[in-house]
Enzyme design. Structure first.
Site, PDB file in Angstrom:
ATOM      1  N   GLY A 253      22.961 -60.840  33.650  1.00 10.89           N
ATOM      2  CA  GLY A 253      24.405 -61.058  33.766  1.00 10.89           C
ATOM      3  C   GLY A 253      25.284 -59.998  33.138  1.00 10.89           C
ATOM      4  O   GLY A 253      26.352 -59.687  33.660  1.00 10.89           O
TER       5      GLY A 253
ATOM      6  N   GLU B  27      26.920 -59.598  25.877  1.00  9.35           N
ATOM      7  CA  GLU B  27      26.562 -60.777  26.665  1.00  9.35           C
ATOM      8  C   GLU B  27      27.695 -61.110  27.627  1.00  9.35           C
ATOM      9  O   GLU B  27      28.867 -60.871  27.337  1.00  9.35           O
ATOM     10  CB  GLU B  27      26.265 -61.945  25.702  1.00  9.35           C
ATOM     11  N   ASP B  28      27.323 -61.665  28.768  1.00 10.65           N
ATOM     12  CA  ASP B  28      28.337 -61.969  29.787  1.00 10.65           C
ATOM     13  C   ASP B  28      29.152 -63.208  29.439  1.00 10.65           C
ATOM     14  O   ASP B  28      30.373 -63.204  29.543  1.00 10.65           O
ATOM     15  CB  ASP B  28      27.683 -62.137  31.166  1.00 10.65           C
TER      16      ASP B  28
ATOM     17  N   ASP C 116      28.139 -70.060  26.274  1.00 13.42           N
ATOM     18  CA  ASP C 116      28.372 -71.461  26.630  1.00 13.42           C
ATOM     19  C   ASP C 116      28.072 -72.279  25.375  1.00 13.42           C
ATOM     20  O   ASP C 116      28.918 -72.420  24.498  1.00 13.42           O
ATOM     21  CB  ASP C 116      27.480 -71.812  27.815  1.00 13.42           C
TER      22      ASP C 116
ATOM     23  N   ASP D 186      26.139 -65.043  37.918  1.00 19.29           N
ATOM     24  CA  ASP D 186      25.579 -65.487  39.187  1.00 19.29           C
ATOM     25  C   ASP D 186      25.498 -66.997  39.311  1.00 19.29           C
ATOM     26  O   ASP D 186      25.553 -67.735  38.327  1.00 19.29           O
ATOM     27  CB  ASP D 186      24.144 -64.956  39.320  1.00 19.29           C
TER      28      ASP D 186
ATOM     29  N   ARG E 290      27.046 -61.945  41.816  1.00 15.96           N
ATOM     30  CA  ARG E 290      27.167 -60.970  40.728  1.00 15.96           C
ATOM     31  C   ARG E 290      28.053 -59.800  41.128  1.00 15.96           C
ATOM     32  O   ARG E 290      28.679 -59.167  40.283  1.00 15.96           O
ATOM     33  CB  ARG E 290      25.777 -60.409  40.357  1.00 15.96           C
TER      34      ARG E 290
HETATM   35  P1  XMP Z   1      24.276 -70.719  26.321  1.00 11.32           P
HETATM   36  O1  XMP Z   1      24.529 -72.179  26.570  1.00 11.32           O
HETATM   37  O2  XMP Z   1      22.911 -70.464  25.774  1.00 11.32           O
HETATM   38  O3  XMP Z   1      24.310 -70.087  27.771  1.00 11.32           O
HETATM   39  O4  XMP Z   1      25.371 -70.075  25.494  1.00 11.32           O
HETATM   40  C1  XMP Z   1      24.509 -68.736  27.958  1.00 11.32           C
HETATM   41  C2  XMP Z   1      23.831 -68.255  29.206  1.00 11.32           C
HETATM   42  O5  XMP Z   1      23.961 -69.200  30.250  1.00 11.32           O
HETATM   43  C3  XMP Z   1      24.415 -68.614  31.432  1.00 11.32           C
HETATM   44  N1  XMP Z   1      25.699 -69.268  31.791  1.00 11.32           N
HETATM   45  C4  XMP Z   1      26.370 -69.059  32.910  1.00 11.32           C
HETATM   46  N2  XMP Z   1      26.115 -68.252  33.932  1.00 11.32           N
HETATM   47  N3  XMP Z   1      28.102 -68.991  34.987  1.00 11.32           N
HETATM   48  C5  XMP Z   1      26.985 -68.218  34.978  1.00 11.32           C
HETATM   49  O6  XMP Z   1      26.797 -67.475  35.937  1.00 11.32           O
HETATM   50  C6  XMP Z   1      28.421 -69.835  33.986  1.00 11.32           C
HETATM   51  O7  XMP Z   1      29.438 -70.511  34.045  1.00 11.32           O
HETATM   52  C7  XMP Z   1      27.503 -69.860  32.887  1.00 11.32           C
HETATM   53  N4  XMP Z   1      27.494 -70.551  31.739  1.00 11.32           N
HETATM   54  C8  XMP Z   1      26.385 -70.161  31.074  1.00 11.32           C
HETATM   55  C9  XMP Z   1      24.552 -67.153  31.160  1.00 11.32           C
HETATM   56  O8  XMP Z   1      23.468 -66.502  31.765  1.00 11.32           O
HETATM   57  C10 XMP Z   1      24.476 -66.990  29.675  1.00 11.32           C
HETATM   58  O9  XMP Z   1      23.679 -65.898  29.310  1.00 11.32           O
HETATM   59 MG    MG Z   2      22.563 -66.491  35.099  1.00 10.72          MG
END
Ligand code: XMP
Ligand code: MG
Length: 184
Positions: free
Chosen positions: A47, A102-103, A106, A163, A169
């Site tokens: 990402g 990091e992208d 969450d 994605d 992406r």
């Molecule tokens: P956590 O919960 O570990 O999650 O902070 C982070 C990773 O989860 C993916 N992620 C997303 N990817 N749209 C995405 O495409 C979203 O809304 C989303 N939310 C979480 C992401 O890969 C990140 O590294």
């Molecule tokens: Mg992903």
């Protein structure tokens, strides 16, 4: 069809222009904070590759880049809490100043795992540059990034590297996916 991807987007959260401004600002902050230190930018694949490419070009001091691939989601939309290393760094990080790019943050579980893992390798410092952070009511993420791009709503977002099932992406903006796309 040219608008095949755009047709799946419910609303645009960050336009190309807004993204440019955000990443410029983050690059300026990093350039100021890391002057004379040659930081290693650790891009979290897949990402963060788009964000990292832009971030690197907005950093005006010498820096290096390497890549790590982890999996926390599979093809779904909910965090599993399980982080798997798929590709490790090629660079020795001992004594280095690391900036993890990091992208999206969450729960923050992915990043807090990565930070601890990299700290165990004896770097001089570790900081985090998160392009986006999800605003989750009554829930603080497991980690507080030193550099934050934008806060985004607690919905599934795609584009600018993010994605859904490996698609979207390549969208140059960030948008909310229509729920019917992942609810089938
Ligand atoms: P956590 O919960 O570990 O999650 O902070 C982070 C990773 O989860 C993916 N992620 C997303 N990817 N749209 C995405 O495409 C979203 O809304 C989303 N939310 C979480 C992401 O890969 C990140 O590294
Ligand atoms: Mg992903």
């Amino acid at each position: 069809m040219a608008d095949e991807l755009a047709a799946d987007i419910k609303s645009v959260i960050l336009t190309e222009g807004q993204i440019r401004g955000i990443v410029q600002r983050m690059g300026a902050e990093i350039s100021r904070d890391y002057e004379g230190r040659n930081p290693l930018i650790v891009a979290v694949l897949r990402g963060a590759f788009v964000f990292t490419a832009d971030l690197l070009r907005s950093i005006t001091i010498p820096c290096e880049v390497d890549f790590m691939a982890v999996s926390s989601y599979g093809d779904g939309v909910k965090s599993s809490g399980v982080v798997r290393i798929i590709k490790d760094l090629s660079t020795k990080v001992e004594g280095r100043d690391l900036i993890i790019a990091e992208d999206i943050l969450d729960s923050g579980l992915t990043l807090s795992y990565l930070v601890e893992l990299l700290k165990g390798r004896g770097p001089k410092s570790v900081s985090v540059a998160a392009f986006s952070i999800k605003d989750i009511p009554n829930h603080a993420p497991a980690i507080n990034p030193e550099y934050v791009g934008a806060h985004v709503p607690n919905e599934f977002i795609v584009g600018y590297g993010l994605d859904y099932a490996e698609k979207y992406r390549n969208l140059p903006y960030v948008g909310v996916l229509k729920p019917e796309v992942y609810q089938g």
